[in-house]
Structures are given as structure tokens and as C-alpha cells.
Design an enzyme around this catalytic site. Structure first.
Site: not given
Ligand SMILES: *Cc1c(COP(=O)(O)O)cnc(C)c1O
Length: 361
Positions: A101, A172, A196
Site C-alpha cells: 500500500w 494511511d 477494515k
Molecule cells: C485496504 C487498504 C487500502 C485500500 O483501500 P481502498 O479503500 O480499497 O482503496 C489502502 N491502504 C491500506 C493500508 C489498506 O489496508
């Protein structure tokens, strides 16, 4: 049909209490005679719900008053480009690479031809670790430092926030938001796709320090400017009302169990059950992450005998332990044990792991 223990990485398990509450008021939201799916985003009920969700998020995580909360769409993946577009200007931007990511976030900044600098990468050891503070040297006048606090795919997690000496930290936190208390001292911006640790897919939470809004270039498309959403209270266009509502119910559940600090204690207990099963297996299971970098949210491990991995997954599924198959970048298994995973799920998985190791040695 009984509910299973859902170890999927995302979309992921939601608290049963939140799901039941949504079910109970599904057909008639707060005496409107309508579902929350049907009401206007400009109704007082929807606006009230949005305000309350923001307020609870602020209270629960101790977010200081000079931060704004935005509810956006396009997933965390859209923040990979919105962050550099809005905040980089002509300055260097620092990225710490700890997994897929963070690589993707960097890639978007490069597409935008920003001056990117990779401060650190653990790619050479298949992203099995988080750097030590001494391994990080940031660019003095960087526009921001970007980190991925929890690496969903590789199962590593930062257990400290780097000292950036005033450079805004962009994080993030898609897979560990609200799972532990944080110090907002250097934090410039936090983003997280909700699916998540926070709610269903469809809404991305952005927490931005007020002063950074001054950096937003005037010539960006309207929807891509943080200022548009801040000025309009996330109601410039139709927001994902139902997803925000579900986030609100998850926050209410989190408050009821005792808040974020309590949540971290529970998360530590949950993860320990599974890491113990790995560490006490005499090499039958092997953890991917180095011990000091282990994630409390995504636990990645392989089996010494790879041929048994299919059997492991099949037998676990039969016991109601689902979603354990690992990501292809690591192989093996991954147990995602986000906030909403009950401790009983982790106990049951640990028991199964011990049992499976004994039977298949
Ligand atoms: C799942 C995830 C993403 C992507 O998220 P989307 O909402 O599907 O774009 C980005 N960063 C991390 C750390 C993730 O776990």
C-alpha cells in the site's frame, strides 16, 4: 445458520451489536417512516447523524479541535493521489515503504511528477519489518512524510510514530484506525478506507489539520480539493449516508466497550493468542513479520509444510473460521483480527492451530 468468525482482511467483520441496531431501525429510521438508505442527505436526521458521528470520532480518539473530519468516497486508494495533489506543492515528499500500500501511494505521487524521496524500504526482505527510529532521516523541508501504519498484506505495524520535528505526518491508517490511542503532535493528515476497522466499504475518513488546508491549490477539480469538502461539511455532493451511519454505530459500540485504550488492551490479548500458537508450534507455523514489527491486526504466517495449507484452510472453514487464506505476496495464512473480531474467535483459532499442528506433525 450461525454466524462464523470472519478473518477476512476487508471488507471485514463488523460488531454484531452494530449490525443488529441497523437491522432494528432499517425500515423506519428515527420515525421518518423511511430507511436511512432513502432519506435526503440534507434532511435534519442525516445531517444530525453525520455531526454526531464526527463528534464521537473526535471524542473517542482525542482528536484535537484544529483537525477537520471529512467523509469522502473513492477509497483509501484515492487518497494516494489526493494527498500529493493537495499538499505537496513543489516541495519534496518523503515516503517510507513498508508494503504494497505504501508502494501504491508513492506510485501516485510519481504519476503526478512530485519530487518523491524514499526514506526507507523493507522491500528486500519482503516487507517483514518496520524501521527503527535511527533508520529514518527525513528531508528537512519535506512537504510531508507518508507512512502506512499497518501493513495489511504483510502483517507488520508501526508501534511508534516517527519524530518528524514538525514535518506533517501523513498516515494511511486504513487497517488500524482507532485500534490504539495516538499522539497527534506531528500528525498532518490521517486517512482510512472504512471497510477494515471502522465500518462498511463506501466511505473514506480523512482527518486533516486545519492549517494544511491553506496549501490546497485553487486549480484542482472541485471534487478533488479537501477545501471543497471541508467548507461544505462533507455535503458538497451526496455522501455515502448509509456507510457513514454504520461507522456511527461502530463508534457507539467502541464507546460502550470502554473506548480506544480498552480496545488496544483487548487487541493485544487477541493477537497474543494467535502469535503464541505460532511461537509454540516448534516451527510447524512460521510468522512472516519480525517479532518487534508484528501487527495486532493482521497476523501472517506460513506452514512449514506448504502442502498442508489447503487442508488447514478447509478444516478451519468447516469449524466456522473463515477468510484465513493469505495474500499471494506472502502466501500461507493471514488472520485479520480487527477491533470487531471477538476474543472468542481468536481463542477458537488458536485452539484449532494447536490441534492441527499436533495432528499433522
Ligand atoms: C485496504 C487498504 C487500502 C485500500 O483501500 P481502498 O479503500 O480499497 O482503496 C489502502 N491502504 C491500506 C493500508 C489498506 O489496508
Amino acid at each position: 445458520m450461525e454466524r462464523v468468525f470472519n478473518f477476512n482482511p476487508g471488507p471485514a467483520v463488523l460488531p454484531l451489536e452494530a449490525l443488529k441496531e441497523a437491522q432494528a431501525e432499517f425500515l423506519n429510521y428515527k420515525n421518518t417512516g423511511m430507511s436511512i438508505l432513502e432519506i435526503s442527505h440534507r434532511s435534519k436526521e442525516a445531517e444530525g447523524m453525520l455531526e454526531e458521528t464526527k463528534k464521537n470520532l473526535k471524542e473517542l480518539w482525542g482528536i484535537p479541535d484544529n483537525y477537520k473530519i471529512l467523509f469522502l468516497q473513492g477509497g483509501a486508494s484515492s487518497q494516494f493521489f489526493m494527498v500529493p495533489m493537495n499538499l505537496a506543492g513543489d516541495n519534496v515528499v518523503d515516503y517510507v515503504l513498508t508494503g504494497t500500500w505504501s508502494e501504491k501511494a508513492l506510485e501516485e505521487a510519481n504519476i503526478l511528477k512530485k519530487k518523491t524521496n524514499v526514506v526507507y524500504s523493507s522491500q528486500s526482505t519482503n516487507y517483514d519489518r518496520i524501521p527503527q527510529p535511527s533508520e529514518l532521516k527525513f528531508t528537512k523541508d519535506a512537504a510531508y512524510v507518508h507512512i502506512t501504519t499497518n501493513n495489511t498484506i504483510f502483517g507488520t505495524q508501526w508501534h511508534y510514530l516517527p519524530e518528524t520535528n514538525g514535518i506533517p505526518l501523513v498516515m494511511d491508517m486504513s487497517s488500524d484506525i482507532l485500534s490504539y490511542p495516538i499522539d497527534f503532535k506531528n500528525v498532518g493528515l490521517i486517512y482510512a478506507g472504512a471497510q477494515k476497522n471502522l465500518g462498511p466499504a463506501g466511505v473514506t475518513v480523512v482527518i486533516i489539520r486545519e492549517d494544511l488546508l491553506a496549501r490546497v491549490p485553487k486549480d484542482l477539480p472541485t471534487m478533488l480539493k479537501y477545501t471543497t469538502h471541508e467548507k461544505n461539511n462533507s455535503l458538497y455532493n451526496t455522501p455515502p449516508v448509509f456507510a457513514i451511519y454504520m461507522v456511527g454505530l461502530v463508534l457507539k459500540w467502541l464507546k460502550n466497550i470502554g473506548g480506544v485504550k480498552k480496545m488496544r488492551e483487548i487487541n493485544e490479548k487477541k493477537a497474543k493468542l494467535i502469535y503464541d500458537a505460532i511461537d509454540n508450534s516448534n516451527g510447524f507455523y512460521k510468522g512472516h513479520a519480525q517479532k518487534d514489527s508484528r501487527s495486532l491486526m493482521n497476523i501472517t504466517f506460513t506452514l512449514e509444510n506448504k502442502d498442508l495449507e489447503g487442508k488447514f484452510d478447509k478444516e478451519a472453514t468447516a469449524l466456522g473460521l473463515v477468510g484465513l487464506k493469505g495474500h499471494r505476496s506472502v502466501g500461507g495464512m493471514r488472520a485479520s483480527v480487527y477491533n470487531a473480531m471477538p476474543i472468542e474467535g481468536c481463542q477458537k483459532l488458536a485452539e484449532f492451530m494447536n490441534d492441527f499442528a499436533k495432528k499433522n506433525k
